[in-house]
Design a protein around this motif. Structure first.
Motif, mmCIF file in Angstrom:
data_model
loop_
_atom_site.group_PDB
_atom_site.id
_atom_site.type_symbol
_atom_site.label_atom_id
_atom_site.label_comp_id
_atom_site.label_asym_id
_atom_site.label_seq_id
_atom_site.Cartn_x
_atom_site.Cartn_y
_atom_site.Cartn_z
ATOM 1 N N SER A 70 7.700 32.958 -22.106
ATOM 2 C CA SER A 70 8.524 32.974 -23.350
ATOM 3 C C SER A 70 9.383 31.481 -22.742
ATOM 4 N N GLN A 71 9.218 30.595 -21.433
ATOM 5 C CA GLN A 71 9.688 29.403 -21.191
ATOM 6 C C GLN A 71 8.899 28.785 -20.840
ATOM 7 N N LEU A 72 8.992 27.124 -21.139
ATOM 8 C CA LEU A 72 7.140 26.003 -20.743
ATOM 9 C C LEU A 72 8.161 25.040 -20.475
ATOM 10 N N VAL A 73 7.828 24.256 -19.312
ATOM 11 C CA VAL A 73 8.455 23.031 -19.911
ATOM 12 C C VAL A 73 6.726 22.091 -19.359
ATOM 13 N N ILE A 74 7.214 20.983 -20.203
ATOM 14 C CA ILE A 74 6.004 19.436 -20.419
ATOM 15 C C ILE A 74 6.493 18.829 -19.681
ATOM 16 N N ALA A 75 5.806 18.680 -18.392
ATOM 17 C CA ALA A 75 6.081 17.424 -16.975
ATOM 18 C C ALA A 75 4.732 16.304 -17.703
ATOM 19 N N ASP A 76 5.470 15.240 -18.284
ATOM 20 C CA ASP A 76 4.955 14.285 -19.236
ATOM 21 C C ASP A 76 4.823 13.259 -17.857
ATOM 22 N N LEU A 77 3.612 13.523 -17.484
ATOM 23 C CA LEU A 77 3.306 12.386 -15.910
ATOM 24 C C LEU A 77 3.436 10.953 -16.044
ATOM 25 N N SER A 78 3.562 10.575 -17.729
ATOM 26 C CA SER A 78 3.599 9.135 -17.828
ATOM 27 C C SER A 78 5.233 8.664 -17.295
ATOM 28 N N ASP A 79 6.118 9.421 -16.992
ATOM 29 C CA ASP A 79 7.968 9.065 -17.101
ATOM 30 C C ASP A 79 7.990 8.119 -15.819
ATOM 31 N N ASP A 80 7.177 9.289 -14.796
ATOM 32 C CA ASP A 80 7.844 8.918 -13.815
ATOM 33 C C ASP A 80 6.665 7.707 -12.541
ATOM 34 N N LEU A 81 5.216 8.367 -12.999
ATOM 35 C CA LEU A 81 4.780 7.819 -12.095
ATOM 36 C C LEU A 81 4.161 6.478 -12.410
ATOM 37 N N PRO A 82 3.136 5.438 -11.729
ATOM 38 C CA PRO A 82 2.243 4.364 -11.704
ATOM 39 C C PRO A 82 1.686 4.575 -13.431
ATOM 40 N N ASN A 83 0.635 3.689 -14.033
ATOM 41 C CA ASN A 83 -0.240 4.095 -14.522
ATOM 42 C C ASN A 83 -0.963 3.517 -13.690
ATOM 43 N N SER A 84 -2.986 3.692 -14.808
ATOM 44 C CA SER A 84 -3.732 3.537 -13.580
ATOM 45 C C SER A 84 -4.356 1.947 -13.310
ATOM 46 N N PRO A 85 -4.034 0.830 -14.478
ATOM 47 C CA PRO A 85 -4.058 -0.106 -13.504
ATOM 48 C C PRO A 85 -3.443 -0.398 -12.396
ATOM 49 N N GLU A 86 -2.051 -0.109 -12.631
ATOM 50 C CA GLU A 86 -1.277 -0.544 -10.830
ATOM 51 C C GLU A 86 -1.511 0.623 -9.873
ATOM 52 N N VAL A 87 -1.596 1.513 -10.547
ATOM 53 C CA VAL A 87 -2.729 1.840 -8.575
ATOM 54 C C VAL A 87 -3.911 1.384 -8.827
ATOM 55 N N GLN A 88 -5.338 1.040 -9.625
ATOM 56 C CA GLN A 88 -6.165 -0.317 -9.116
ATOM 57 C C GLN A 88 -5.481 -1.295 -8.774
ATOM 58 N N GLN A 89 -4.621 -1.761 -8.941
ATOM 59 C CA GLN A 89 -3.754 -3.094 -8.153
ATOM 60 C C GLN A 89 -3.220 -2.796 -6.482
ATOM 61 N N ALA A 90 -2.576 -1.715 -6.682
ATOM 62 C CA ALA A 90 -1.942 -1.331 -5.659
ATOM 63 C C ALA A 90 -3.050 -1.310 -4.234
ATOM 64 N N TYR A 91 -4.028 -0.804 -4.996
ATOM 65 C CA TYR A 91 -4.888 -0.327 -3.849
ATOM 66 C C TYR A 91 -6.022 -1.325 -3.411
ATOM 67 N N SER A 92 -6.165 -2.395 -4.412
ATOM 68 C CA SER A 92 -6.564 -3.760 -3.735
ATOM 69 C C SER A 92 -5.840 -4.153 -2.869
ATOM 70 N N LYS A 93 -4.444 -4.505 -3.606
ATOM 71 C CA LYS A 93 -4.159 -5.371 -2.504
ATOM 72 C C LYS A 93 -4.086 -4.779 -1.075
ATOM 73 N N LEU A 94 -3.813 -3.021 -1.253
ATOM 74 C CA LEU A 94 -4.264 -2.332 0.297
ATOM 75 C C LEU A 94 -5.396 -2.736 1.162
ATOM 76 N N LYS A 95 -5.896 -2.990 -0.205
ATOM 77 C CA LYS A 95 -8.011 -2.652 0.216
ATOM 78 C C LYS A 95 -7.785 -4.059 1.517
ATOM 79 N N THR A 96 -7.429 -5.083 0.454
ATOM 80 C CA THR A 96 -6.954 -6.707 1.108
ATOM 81 C C THR A 96 -6.144 -6.114 2.335
#
Length: 288
Positions: free
Chosen positions: A150-176
């Motif tokens: 009867s109770q539900l929590v919808i966790a919108d993952l776009s609120d506090d987390l990085p998007n895919s391009p940001e993750v990809q850019q961070a990973y590229s920098k880490l790999k370098t």
């Protein structure tokens, strides 16, 4: 050890050869496997989640009640990116699921993924902004969303987390940074290296993902609330957060077979874009 080597080098009989001793041991192991019960063999098997049997086993393993396995997407009429098999509330008809698919991005309707204690973990994509369900349709959507709670929590993952391009850019920098392609970088002090690591944002993104998974785990475990993970297309961060939550709360997912089954369920069958995210078919990283 020395006597064992000596005996193996100059065996008195062929039975003393290692290959024969090993064959006997393997034979005994096979005999023990044959006498195992069907339940034990089922538990030790990796789940591919391609058939209704695997999902029914997962429902039984986690003790989830009030859900059923549906083959409504067997011909991918609801969603081309979802598995053929969906787990939905028992009272929801297949026709209702087909109609609900029109209201979600890529037809990725709310569906069950895991059960813990008295709570459930679900996943879905964002609502289509240009669709307006009728009153009866809204009632069916609520039943699909709330499931057995009867109770539900919808966790919108776009609120506090990085998007895919940001993750990809961070990973590229880490790999370098970690590949040491530039020999001069090896001469840098530890302090400079750590500040450069911080500048990639990778540690920060890891922290945010773990924090979000921990918050959702608390909602499921401590407050016994059903949580639905919502993401624009439900194919990136939802895979990650759902996996982290289950690793945190489910001991089975921390075993080798359990972890393999978890990846199959939350990533492969959930439609993660492996070829796009791994950048195997692109000319440059910018094309990803």
């Amino acid at each position: 050890l020395i006597s064992l080597i000596a005996r193996s080098c100059q065996p008195v009989s062929p039975r003393e050869l290692f290959v024969f001793e090993f064959a006997v041991e393997m034979s005994n192991n096979m005999d023990r496997r044959l006498v195992k019960s069907n339940v034990e063999q089922e538990v030790e098997a990796m789940r591919m989640f391609e058939t209704h049997l695997d999902w029914e086993f997962e429902l039984a393993r986690t003790g989830a009640l009030g859900w059923r396995v549906s083959l409504v997407n067997e011909r991918f009429e609801v969603s081309a990116s979802l598995s053929k098999v969906l787990v939905v509330p028992r009272k929801i008809l297949d026709l209702d699921i087909k109609e609900a698919g029109a209201y979600f991005n890529e037809g990725r309707v709310p569906r069950w993924h895991w059960h813990h204690g008295g709570s459930n973990l679900m996943r879905m994509s964002n609502f289509q902004s240009n669709t307006y369900p009728q009153r009866d349709g809204i009632s069916k959507l609520e039943e699909l969303l709330y499931g057995t709670h009867s109770q539900l929590v919808i966790a919108d993952l776009s609120d506090d987390l990085p998007n895919s391009p940001e993750v990809q850019q961070a990973y590229s920098k880490l790999k370098t940074l970690c590949s040491c392609e530039n020999p001069n970088s090896l001469k840098d002090s530890d302090e400079k290296w750590l500040s450069t690591l911080e500048a990639t944002h990778w540690p920060e993104y890891v922290r945010l993902c773990l924090k979000k998974a921990s918050e959702i785990s608390s909602l499921l475990s401590n407050q016994c609330l059903t949580v639905t993970l919502q993401e624009t297309d439900d194919r990136d961060l939802a895979c990650l957060i759902s996996s982290l939550v289950q690793v945190m709360l489910d001991p089975y997912c921390r075993t080798i077979l359990g972890f393999q089954s978890l990846v199959q369920k939350e990533w492969v069958e959930a439609g993660h874009r492996f070829s796009d995210r791994f950048n195997q078919l692109r000319a440059t990283e910018k094309d990803e």
